[in-house]
Motif scaffolding. Structure first.
Motif, mmCIF file in Angstrom:
data_model
loop_
_atom_site.group_PDB
_atom_site.id
_atom_site.type_symbol
_atom_site.label_atom_id
_atom_site.label_comp_id
_atom_site.label_asym_id
_atom_site.label_seq_id
_atom_site.Cartn_x
_atom_site.Cartn_y
_atom_site.Cartn_z
ATOM 1 N N ARG A 5 0.898 -1.340 0.031
ATOM 2 C CA ARG A 5 0.016 0.267 -0.120
ATOM 3 C C ARG A 5 0.899 1.166 -0.009
ATOM 4 N NH1 ARG A 5 -1.880 3.229 4.139
ATOM 5 N NH2 ARG A 5 -0.792 2.202 5.791
ATOM 6 N N GLU A 6 0.416 2.406 -0.654
ATOM 7 C CA GLU A 6 1.126 3.462 -0.662
ATOM 8 C C GLU A 6 1.073 4.253 0.443
ATOM 9 O OE1 GLU A 6 3.182 4.893 -3.024
ATOM 10 O OE2 GLU A 6 2.385 4.195 -4.959
ATOM 11 N N ARG A 7 2.248 4.464 1.098
ATOM 12 C CA ARG A 7 2.247 5.366 2.170
ATOM 13 C C ARG A 7 2.488 6.868 2.144
ATOM 14 N NH1 ARG A 7 5.655 3.587 7.186
ATOM 15 N NH2 ARG A 7 4.316 4.908 7.976
ATOM 16 N N HIS A 11 -1.094 10.541 0.236
ATOM 17 C CA HIS A 11 -1.795 9.208 -0.229
ATOM 18 C C HIS A 11 -2.968 8.885 0.855
ATOM 19 C CE1 HIS A 11 0.782 7.818 -3.486
ATOM 20 N NE2 HIS A 11 1.744 8.265 -2.625
ATOM 21 N N ARG A 12 -2.587 9.119 2.244
ATOM 22 C CA ARG A 12 -3.372 8.823 3.257
ATOM 23 C C ARG A 12 -4.510 9.785 3.469
ATOM 24 N NH1 ARG A 12 -6.568 7.358 6.589
ATOM 25 N NH2 ARG A 12 -6.302 6.649 8.684
ATOM 26 N N SER A 27 6.454 11.006 -1.371
ATOM 27 C CA SER A 27 6.248 10.506 -0.130
ATOM 28 C C SER A 27 7.593 9.990 0.253
ATOM 29 C CB SER A 27 5.287 9.443 0.049
ATOM 30 O OG SER A 27 5.212 8.879 1.194
ATOM 31 N N GLY A 29 7.343 8.375 3.128
ATOM 32 C CA GLY A 29 6.721 7.594 4.339
ATOM 33 C C GLY A 29 6.303 8.198 5.470
ATOM 34 N N ASP A 32 1.312 8.562 9.834
ATOM 35 C CA ASP A 32 1.046 7.355 10.600
ATOM 36 C C ASP A 32 1.798 7.221 11.740
ATOM 37 O OD1 ASP A 32 -1.281 6.467 9.124
ATOM 38 O OD2 ASP A 32 0.097 6.020 7.510
#
Length: 353
Positions: A5-7, A11-12, A27, A29, A32
């Motif tokens: 999954r793209e982080r 994306h989120r 990104s 990362g 989150d």
């Protein structure tokens, strides 16, 4: 095999951000980050629950990545080939990292001799072009604003609204993790963009019906760099907490709005109080932060000692990793080192076993 999954923030949380089909979905990362319950300090802070939001777990070790990814992506969308920032350290590390990732030039204006070693090392490693200016952070930011107004370079300080937009996503994560907004959000205040962003995030989440309440925003400035508390700019700010050593916050109005609209407060904590919290976090919680991060916990401890804690659930934002400022750790702690022969018997003797 299913691809991962793209982080990342874009994306989120893209539907809540100012991105378009033309925005590059970059990104490293970021986002989150963990929300970790206190095991030792919540009682000392007079709270029923205390949680730590570990923004130190972002790619460059600070909360800045959350907003920087949006600012750099939008700069690229607008055709920028270079970015610029003024920085006490964390912004420079983040801007240089995302610039490197995206093939952009990064210009960094830093106050001469006032940036922690770990942060400067990051900006250098990422290839930032560093200009050490004669003056403090506020002087550097004024210069950066003037330069980016005249030249085709994007300003990526928190005066850039895309930075605030990205940083508000931490409030979304807190609400998702806890199931609702906390009673209190404790946060260090320097240039004041972060407290502004969190308040915006909590308000948006409540408006969407995804939180039933708003937290009281508790911001804490260092006593030697507390213009909002004093009600006037500080010409020569000073504090061990270099990340919040700012005398005239760019987001002053946003910070006071967050305080007033939430029924919260913005107060000052001394360097001694900051360093006490810094040590307690390390020795009692196992969490190593830079001194500015400890201001949020120092403030909660101060309120408890003054009999002003009201219990409830609080989240303290820990904004940056302790490795950002290794000199403070070296100066603060006396290492417990015992010399011993390289044998089991010799080590047993050294330990008194």
């Amino acid at each position: 095999m299913t691809p991962p999954r793209e982080r990342g923030v874009l994306h989120r949380w893209g539907e809540y951000l100012p991105i378009t089909p033309g925005t590059p979905m970059i990104s490293l990362g970021e986002g989150d980050t963990p929300l970790v319950r206190s095991v030792a300090l919540e009682a000392l802070c007079g709270l029923d629950e205390l949680w730590f939001k570990l923004e130190s777990c972002n790619p460059t070790g600070s909360f800045k990545d959350r907003g920087m990814v949006v600012a750099v992506a939008k700069a690229m969308e607008d055709g920028a080939k270079a970015v610029m920032c003024a920085s006490t350290g964390n912004t420079s590390a983040s801007a240089a990292a995302y610039a490197a990732r995206c093939g952009l030039t990064c210009f960094v204006l830093v106050p001469g001799g006032k940036v922690a070693a770990g942060k400067m090392a990051q900006a250098i490693a990422f290839g930032g072009r560093i200009l050490e200016v004669d003056g403090n952070f506020d002087d550097a930011l004024n210069a950066a604003r003037s330069l980016t107004a005249k030249h085709p370079v994007a300003l990526v300080n928190s005066v850039n609204p895309n930075r605030i937009a990205g940083q508000k996503t931490a409030a979304f994560e807190i609400c998702e993790s806890l199931g609702d907004a906390p009673d209190i959000l404790a946060i260090p205040v320097g240039n004041a963009g972060n407290i502004t962003a969190y308040w915006r995030g909590f308000c948006e989440w409540a408006e969407l019906g995804r939180a039933s309440r708003h937290p009281r925003m508790h911001g804490f400035q260092a006593a030697g760099a507390a213009p909002i508390v004093l009600g006037a700019p500080v010409a020569e700010p000073h504090t061990v907490a270099t990340a919040i050593r700012i005398g005239n916050p760019a987001s002053w109005t946003g910070a006071t709005a967050a305080r007033d609209e939430s029924g919260g407060l913005i107060e000052a904590v001394t360097d001694d109080q900051i360093l006490e919290a810094y040590e307690l976090l390390a020795r009692r919680e196992g969490i190593f932060v830079e001194p500015a991060s400890a201001a949020s916990v120092a403030g909660l401890l101060k309120l408890a000692r003054e009999g002003r804690a009201r219990g409830g659930r609080a989240v303290a934002v820990l904004t940056g990793n302790g490795l950002k400022d290794p000199d403070t750790a070296v100066a603060r702690y006396v290492p417990d080192i015992t010399r011993a022969p390289a044998t089991a018997e010799g080590i047993e003797r050294a330990l008194g076993w």
